[in-house]
Design a protein around this motif. Structure first.
Motif, PDB file in Angstrom:
ATOM      1  N   GLY A 153       0.820  -1.221   0.000  1.00 49.12           N
ATOM      2  CA  GLY A 153       0.000   0.000   0.000  1.00 49.12           C
ATOM      3  C   GLY A 153       0.847   1.262   0.000  1.00 49.12           C
ATOM      4  N   VAL A 154       1.894   1.279   0.820  1.00 51.64           N
ATOM      5  CA  VAL A 154       2.786   2.440   0.846  1.00 51.64           C
ATOM      6  C   VAL A 154       3.487   2.586  -0.506  1.00 51.64           C
ATOM      7  CG1 VAL A 154       4.934   3.317   1.859  1.00 51.64           C
ATOM      8  CG2 VAL A 154       3.118   2.479   3.341  1.00 51.64           C
ATOM      9  N   GLY A 155       3.895   1.488  -1.100  1.00 47.47           N
ATOM     10  CA  GLY A 155       4.537   1.545  -2.409  1.00 47.47           C
ATOM     11  C   GLY A 155       3.613   2.107  -3.482  1.00 47.47           C
ATOM     12  N   VAL A 156       2.362   1.658  -3.480  1.00 50.32           N
ATOM     13  CA  VAL A 156       1.387   2.147  -4.470  1.00 50.32           C
ATOM     14  C   VAL A 156       1.130   3.636  -4.263  1.00 50.32           C
ATOM     15  CG1 VAL A 156      -1.034   1.996  -5.166  1.00 50.32           C
ATOM     16  CG2 VAL A 156       0.308  -0.081  -4.893  1.00 50.32           C
ATOM     17  N   LEU A 157       0.962   4.054  -3.014  1.00 52.39           N
ATOM     18  CA  LEU A 157       0.717   5.471  -2.743  1.00 52.39           C
ATOM     19  C   LEU A 157       1.905   6.333  -3.149  1.00 52.39           C
ATOM     20  CD1 LEU A 157      -1.122   5.319   0.685  1.00 52.39           C
ATOM     21  CD2 LEU A 157      -2.092   5.828  -1.546  1.00 52.39           C
ATOM     22  N   LEU A 158       3.112   5.868  -2.881  1.00 56.03           N
ATOM     23  CA  LEU A 158       4.293   6.617  -3.305  1.00 56.03           C
ATOM     24  C   LEU A 158       4.375   6.709  -4.824  1.00 56.03           C
ATOM     25  CD1 LEU A 158       7.108   5.448  -0.877  1.00 56.03           C
ATOM     26  CD2 LEU A 158       6.263   7.771  -1.216  1.00 56.03           C
ATOM     27  N   TYR A 159       4.114   5.611  -5.506  1.00 54.75           N
ATOM     28  CA  TYR A 159       4.150   5.609  -6.969  1.00 54.75           C
ATOM     29  C   TYR A 159       3.125   6.599  -7.541  1.00 54.75           C
ATOM     30  CZ  TYR A 159       3.503   4.167 -11.773  1.00 54.75           C
ATOM     31  OH  TYR A 159       3.373   4.170 -13.139  1.00 54.75           O
ATOM     32  N   ARG A 160       1.908   6.569  -7.002  1.00 51.25           N
ATOM     33  CA  ARG A 160       0.863   7.463  -7.497  1.00 51.25           C
ATOM     34  C   ARG A 160       1.193   8.918  -7.208  1.00 51.25           C
ATOM     35  NH1 ARG A 160      -4.932   5.558  -5.849  1.00 51.25           N
ATOM     36  NH2 ARG A 160      -5.431   7.263  -7.235  1.00 51.25           N
ATOM     37  N   ALA A 161       1.766   9.187  -6.033  1.00 50.45           N
ATOM     38  CA  ALA A 161       2.095  10.565  -5.669  1.00 50.45           C
ATOM     39  C   ALA A 161       3.243  11.102  -6.521  1.00 50.45           C
ATOM     40  CB  ALA A 161       2.459  10.644  -4.193  1.00 50.45           C
ATOM     41  N   LEU A 162       4.223  10.260  -6.812  1.00 47.46           N
ATOM     42  CA  LEU A 162       5.386  10.730  -7.565  1.00 47.46           C
ATOM     43  C   LEU A 162       5.166  10.742  -9.070  1.00 47.46           C
ATOM     44  CD1 LEU A 162       8.192   8.982  -5.503  1.00 47.46           C
ATOM     45  CD2 LEU A 162       7.466  11.376  -5.408  1.00 47.46           C
ATOM     46  N   SER A 163       4.227   9.957  -9.576  1.00 56.39           N
ATOM     47  CA  SER A 163       4.013   9.914 -11.022  1.00 56.39           C
ATOM     48  C   SER A 163       2.948  10.898 -11.486  1.00 56.39           C
ATOM     49  CB  SER A 163       3.617   8.502 -11.455  1.00 56.39           C
ATOM     50  OG  SER A 163       2.343   8.164 -10.926  1.00 56.39           O
ATOM     51  N   ARG A 164       2.282  11.562 -10.567  1.00 55.82           N
ATOM     52  CA  ARG A 164       1.233  12.517 -10.931  1.00 55.82           C
ATOM     53  C   ARG A 164       1.875  13.824 -11.391  1.00 55.82           C
ATOM     54  NH1 ARG A 164      -2.587  13.296  -6.269  1.00 55.82           N
ATOM     55  NH2 ARG A 164      -3.198  11.243  -6.944  1.00 55.82           N
TER      56      ARG A 164
END
Length: 89
Positions: free
Chosen positions: A30-41
């Protein structure tokens, strides 16, 4: 030994370890997915341009030829009689 109970972990111990491992990996993923979404936006601007004043809208219409000079002056005089609020939200 002091904290050793029998020949290994009992049924509830295995259950607790299994649930703990699932929760652990769920949190990591979950933390990995949230980081990916936050950094790729892409960066998004959230400002909106300020609204034009009524006088500016009237001047723009006059400049585009939508109203003639007499209409412009008449409406400008009407706007000066009833001042608008310059407070913006």
């Amino acid at each position: 030994m002091m904290f050793w109970y029998g020949n290994g972990v009992g049924g509830w111990g295995w259950f607790a370890m299994s649930v703990g491992m699932v929760v652990f990996w769920a949190v990591i993923i979950g933390v990995g997915v949230l980081l990916y979404r936050a950094l790729s936006r892409p960066y998004e601007h959230t400002h909106t341009p300020p609204a034009s004043s009524p006088e500016q809208v009237l001047a723009d219409r006059f400049a585009r030829g939508e109203i003639d000079e007499e209409e412009y002056r008449r409406r400008l005089a009407a706007l000066s009689v009833f001042p608008h609020s310059t407070k913006q939200a």
